[in-house]
Design a protein around this motif. Sequence first.
Motif, PDB file in Angstrom:
ATOM      1  N   LEU A 200      -4.883  -8.711  -4.147  1.00  0.00           N
ATOM      2  CA  LEU A 200      -4.317  -7.361  -4.085  1.00  0.00           C
ATOM      3  C   LEU A 200      -5.252  -6.348  -4.740  1.00  0.00           C
ATOM      4  CD1 LEU A 200      -2.005  -5.444  -3.444  1.00  0.00           C
ATOM      5  CD2 LEU A 200      -0.933  -6.102  -5.630  1.00  0.00           C
ATOM      6  N   ARG A 201      -5.860  -6.730  -5.875  1.00  0.00           N
ATOM      7  CA  ARG A 201      -6.784  -5.808  -6.532  1.00  0.00           C
ATOM      8  C   ARG A 201      -7.996  -5.510  -5.649  1.00  0.00           C
ATOM      9  NH1 ARG A 201      -5.354  -8.949 -11.111  1.00  0.00           N
ATOM     10  NH2 ARG A 201      -7.205 -10.256 -10.795  1.00  0.00           N
ATOM     11  N   LEU A 202      -8.535  -6.550  -5.030  1.00  0.00           N
ATOM     12  CA  LEU A 202      -9.677  -6.348  -4.132  1.00  0.00           C
ATOM     13  C   LEU A 202      -9.300  -5.470  -2.938  1.00  0.00           C
ATOM     14  CD1 LEU A 202     -11.277  -9.931  -4.064  1.00  0.00           C
ATOM     15  CD2 LEU A 202     -12.038  -7.932  -5.362  1.00  0.00           C
ATOM     16  N   THR A 203      -8.162  -5.763  -2.362  1.00  0.00           N
ATOM     17  CA  THR A 203      -7.714  -5.002  -1.189  1.00  0.00           C
ATOM     18  C   THR A 203      -7.423  -3.553  -1.552  1.00  0.00           C
ATOM     19  OG1 THR A 203      -6.710  -7.038  -0.339  1.00  0.00           O
ATOM     20  CG2 THR A 203      -6.085  -4.974   0.737  1.00  0.00           C
ATOM     21  N   GLN A 204      -6.837  -3.342  -2.730  1.00  0.00           N
ATOM     22  CA  GLN A 204      -6.543  -1.984  -3.181  1.00  0.00           C
ATOM     23  C   GLN A 204      -7.838  -1.186  -3.377  1.00  0.00           C
ATOM     24  OE1 GLN A 204      -3.217  -0.656  -3.924  1.00  0.00           O
ATOM     25  NE2 GLN A 204      -4.468   1.194  -3.726  1.00  0.00           N
ATOM     26  N   THR A 205      -8.854  -1.848  -3.922  1.00  0.00           N
ATOM     27  CA  THR A 205     -10.144  -1.173  -4.126  1.00  0.00           C
ATOM     28  C   THR A 205     -10.763  -0.775  -2.788  1.00  0.00           C
ATOM     29  OG1 THR A 205     -10.529  -2.446  -6.157  1.00  0.00           O
ATOM     30  CG2 THR A 205     -12.447  -1.414  -5.108  1.00  0.00           C
ATOM     31  N   GLU A 206     -10.733  -1.677  -1.816  1.00  0.00           N
ATOM     32  CA  GLU A 206     -11.281  -1.376  -0.498  1.00  0.00           C
ATOM     33  C   GLU A 206     -10.500  -0.249   0.180  1.00  0.00           C
ATOM     34  OE1 GLU A 206     -11.292  -4.993   1.682  1.00  0.00           O
ATOM     35  OE2 GLU A 206     -12.938  -5.900   0.534  1.00  0.00           O
ATOM     36  N   PHE A 207      -9.191  -0.280   0.006  1.00  0.00           N
ATOM     37  CA  PHE A 207      -8.367   0.769   0.614  1.00  0.00           C
ATOM     38  C   PHE A 207      -8.677   2.131  -0.003  1.00  0.00           C
ATOM     39  CE2 PHE A 207      -4.522   3.399   0.282  1.00  0.00           C
ATOM     40  CZ  PHE A 207      -4.262   3.609   1.628  1.00  0.00           C
ATOM     41  N   ASP A 208      -8.770   2.183  -1.321  1.00  0.00           N
ATOM     42  CA  ASP A 208      -9.064   3.455  -1.997  1.00  0.00           C
ATOM     43  C   ASP A 208     -10.432   3.997  -1.590  1.00  0.00           C
ATOM     44  OD1 ASP A 208      -6.637   3.261  -3.258  1.00  0.00           O
ATOM     45  OD2 ASP A 208      -7.455   2.411  -5.122  1.00  0.00           O
ATOM     46  N   ARG A 209     -11.422   3.090  -1.507  1.00  0.00           N
ATOM     47  CA  ARG A 209     -12.761   3.533  -1.110  1.00  0.00           C
ATOM     48  C   ARG A 209     -12.743   4.094   0.317  1.00  0.00           C
ATOM     49  NH1 ARG A 209     -15.098  -1.005  -1.314  1.00  0.00           N
ATOM     50  NH2 ARG A 209     -15.691  -0.922  -3.521  1.00  0.00           N
ATOM     51  N   GLN A 210     -12.065   3.393   1.229  1.00  0.00           N
ATOM     52  CA  GLN A 210     -12.006   3.861   2.624  1.00  0.00           C
ATOM     53  C   GLN A 210     -11.193   5.142   2.743  1.00  0.00           C
ATOM     54  OE1 GLN A 210     -13.729   2.647   5.131  1.00  0.00           O
ATOM     55  NE2 GLN A 210     -12.920   4.289   6.437  1.00  0.00           N
TER      56      GLN A 210
END
Length: 386
Positions: A200-210
């Motif tokens: 979830l942390r990794l996915t959240q980071t990718e989502f925020d960056r995108q």
Amino acid sequence: MEFNVKKLASDAGVFFSRAMQFTEEKLGQAEKTELDAHFENLLARADCTKNWTEKILRQTEVLLQPNPSARVEEFLYEKLDRKVPSRVTNGELLAQYMTEAANDFGPGTPYGKTLIKVGETQRRLGAAEREFIRSASINFLTPLRNFLEGDWRTISKERRILQNRRLDLDACKARLKKAKAAEAKAALWSDEVEKAEHELRLTQTEFDRQAEVTRLLLEGISSTHVNHLRCLHEFVESQTNYYAQCYQFMLDLQKQLGSSKGEIFSGTFVGNADSASPAAATSPPAVAAATLPAVPTIPVVPTIVGVPNTVAEGVLNPNEVKPPASGTRRARVLYDYEAADSTELALLADEMITVYSLPGMDPDWLIGERGNQKGKVPVTYLELLS
């Protein structure tokens, strides 16, 4: 090959997982990460810009080229990256036909002369239209098309990536929720919770960056509006110049035709004493004139006994001329005119005057009266009213 098969299988699994997540969101069976209000407004503004840009582009293409077959041909040439062949405008084609017709009818005849004059004006109108189309295509259509084929495609691509990142984020949230629910039943699932939290942390980071990348692109729509505004001003400027040229060309043509009207309809504006002769009434020119369309006539002042007829010599004293008892014409002045001498009448645009002709008078001139003022006026500056 084995690696490709595994990657294909993995991609297919991700695709179906996202599809299931998206379907569950639509059915209200799964939670959905909502974007902030500002981001949603940017998305709506971008969609609105894209839709209206498409409509304006298509309709402008129709304005510049009404022929759908020609538009399809130009589209194919652009896609093949080939130069669009030069096409004759309708005005230029009409000019060609008129010139050829004048040569057949006789360029020295009144009809032939007029065809040549009108044909030359049509050629100039066609050339002005060609220049307007070229200018509008470069300064207006090309920037709109570049936005749709360049910037908008980039925005759409990043929006799709953001959508996938959001679906992955929501899927991770769902897995973490299930892992925590299972952890409450058995301590053996604690590793699953840690794994789900890490994903979830990794996915959240990718989502925020995108989301940030997409936000920057969407905020660039404001710059697009500024650019399109500048292009719109250039389009209006080109269209203004085009219509101004057309107006001037037609004014010049109107003056040319007005100055030659007396030659073509010499019996229309000027009368003479021979008109009462039976021989003249049955002469071939009279018969030919009878076949012409009805043209408003100007009353002719008959020769007055005891008053010298000095018009033929080019000397006119307006005070010696009296208007006919009936049948005088009203005329509207088209342009301002400054009298050259005391025998002429100065004119102001849009004013109304009374006009009539004199025996043997130059067909390009009439006698005009305004109140107590009287003098010669040029025919080309008047609009004769019925």
